[in-house]
Design an enzyme around this catalytic site. Sequence first.
Site, PDB file in Angstrom:
ATOM      1  CE1 TYR A  56      -4.310   0.523  -0.360  1.00 39.13           C
ATOM      2  CE2 TYR A  56      -4.348  -1.536   0.873  1.00 39.13           C
ATOM      3  CZ  TYR A  56      -4.979  -0.609   0.058  1.00 39.13           C
ATOM      4  OH  TYR A  56      -6.270  -0.810  -0.344  1.00 39.13           O
ATOM      5  CD  GLU A  58      -4.870   4.640   0.853  1.00 38.20           C
ATOM      6  OE1 GLU A  58      -4.850   5.353   1.882  1.00 38.20           O
ATOM      7  OE2 GLU A  58      -5.792   3.842   0.591  1.00 38.20           O
ATOM      8  CG  ASP A 202      -7.785  10.502 -24.147  1.00 41.67           C
ATOM      9  OD1 ASP A 202      -6.726   9.852 -24.252  1.00 41.67           O
ATOM     10  OD2 ASP A 202      -8.854  10.007 -23.734  1.00 41.67           O
ATOM     11  CB  THR A 228      -3.842   4.089 -22.341  1.00 38.96           C
ATOM     12  OG1 THR A 228      -3.418   4.137 -23.701  1.00 38.96           O
ATOM     13  CG2 THR A 228      -5.341   4.328 -22.272  1.00 38.96           C
ATOM     14  CE  LYS A 231      -6.077   2.387 -25.579  1.00 37.67           C
ATOM     15  NZ  LYS A 231      -7.230   3.304 -25.734  1.00 37.67           N
ATOM     16  NE  ARG A 237      -5.663  -3.547 -20.330  1.00 29.68           N
ATOM     17  CZ  ARG A 237      -5.577  -3.542 -21.668  1.00 29.68           C
ATOM     18  NH1 ARG A 237      -4.693  -4.285 -22.290  1.00 29.68           N
ATOM     19  NH2 ARG A 237      -6.382  -2.782 -22.377  1.00 29.68           N
TER      20      ARG A 237
HETATM   21  C1  PLP Z   1      -8.276   3.529 -24.956  1.00 29.85           C
HETATM   22  C2  PLP Z   1      -8.730   4.902 -24.671  1.00 29.85           C
HETATM   23  C3  PLP Z   1      -9.064   5.319 -23.373  1.00 29.85           C
HETATM   24  C4  PLP Z   1      -9.352   4.376 -22.240  1.00 29.85           C
HETATM   25  O1  PLP Z   1      -8.420   3.634 -21.734  1.00 29.85           O
HETATM   26  P1  PLP Z   1      -8.783   2.488 -20.653  1.00 29.85           P
HETATM   27  O2  PLP Z   1      -7.450   2.197 -20.104  1.00 29.85           O
HETATM   28  O3  PLP Z   1      -9.410   1.388 -21.438  1.00 29.85           O
HETATM   29  O4  PLP Z   1      -9.713   3.077 -19.666  1.00 29.85           O
HETATM   30  C5  PLP Z   1      -9.325   6.656 -23.144  1.00 29.85           C
HETATM   31  N1  PLP Z   1      -9.306   7.541 -24.137  1.00 29.85           N
HETATM   32  C6  PLP Z   1      -9.046   7.175 -25.411  1.00 29.85           C
HETATM   33  C7  PLP Z   1      -9.042   8.210 -26.471  1.00 29.85           C
HETATM   34  C8  PLP Z   1      -8.760   5.853 -25.717  1.00 29.85           C
HETATM   35  O5  PLP Z   1      -8.531   5.482 -26.986  1.00 29.85           O
END
Ligand code: PLP
Length: 418
Positions: A56, A58, A202, A228, A231, A237
Amino acid sequence: MSDILSWSIEQVDPQVAEIIRREEERQQNTLELIASENHVSRAVRAAAGTVFTNKYAEGYPGKRYYGGCANMDGVEDLARQRACQLFSAEHANVQPHSGASANTAVYLACLSPGDTILSLDLAHGGHLSHGLKVNLSGHLFKIVPYGVSRTDERIDMGEVRRLAREHRPKLIISGFSAYPRTLDFAAFAEIAREVGARHMADIAHIAGLVAVGLQPSPVPHADFVTTTTHKTLRGPRGGMILCREADAKLIDRWVFPGTQGGPLMHIITAKAVAFAEALRPDFRQYQQHILENAQALAEALQARGYRLVSGGTDNHLMLVDLRAVHPDLPGSEAEKWLESAGIIVNKNMIPFDERKPTQTSGLRLGTPALTTRGLRAAHMATVADLIHDVLGSAGDESALRRVNGRVREVCAQFPLPH
Ligand SMILES: *Cc1c(COP(=O)(O)O)cnc(C)c1O
């Protein structure tokens, strides 16, 4: 010590061990074209499986609520520093459990329930965390969507400006899950400034490309950059938020305790390792190959008669409009046939799609995972042929089996590390 603590997965749980074995085999023997997926390195996987899962922590480095956190501080500081170096950012929060969690923290940091968000229409390539009715974003906030133009299927910045002036959003989101073109982050920032909105970019999909400068960075333009880490960035993840020093405390507070409890320290450890990989010169090569492969795959599909949304791609993904070659084949059916041949894709709405989201007229294809395996531009014609043969098979089982044999040959030629 109880014996069970030192048992292998096979000893403790043969059922799960068998499923893991099958998944390793599936990944080894299929061509992964889902644009949001990748294969991480052994080092990243190993880091995610360390004793950091036991702890933990936090709070933040130097300000923890639990004892014994010196190593937690060490690894989280490394992850934050590397993230800042990678993206030339002033501040990084590496604790978000996912991309959606990163976005949630930003929303709560700058909005009150009922406030307006201007974001890309989900049917035109947006993400569910940018305003889907049944997601927290669409549940708590008023969503005004912008879309792509009917003529060139690109985001029309004039339309974004018009909607911003009309609806006066508190937050403007730039970013996508299924849009094959480069975004003008500076233009989004200018519109946000004009209407007094904050701007969140994003970059979940394109983070790897942004890190090496192969897609423009929103960091100089956006108040908040979320991503994220799993990707194109090819880490574990998870999620991350970048912002300016002036907003650092606000963001940190809304990640913890605002929206999360204890951080996943083993995942933060794996993020640190992934960022170290991304800072190496060969990561730029990898990202360059992703782009070359996407160009080659797009051209090979077009040469076989397929129409691509917006006529091509600037990044790692493309949207195939199936109607030009197969007017009666929905994306849902195409996805199933491809899977039985060992080619993994997802059905996707194309802009102004007349089919339902459960059917769709399109497929989304991306090259990050194939590129990780070692496939290069010269192999993309083969991949396009395999896809084309499946889509023209009318779902005939023996035809799909024949393609699967060829898919397995390609996979064997480009094995994944164990
Ligand atoms: C994949 C994605 C997310 C979400 O990611 P998670 O880890 O699945 O919650 C957020 N924004 C965009 C633009 C994405 O392509």
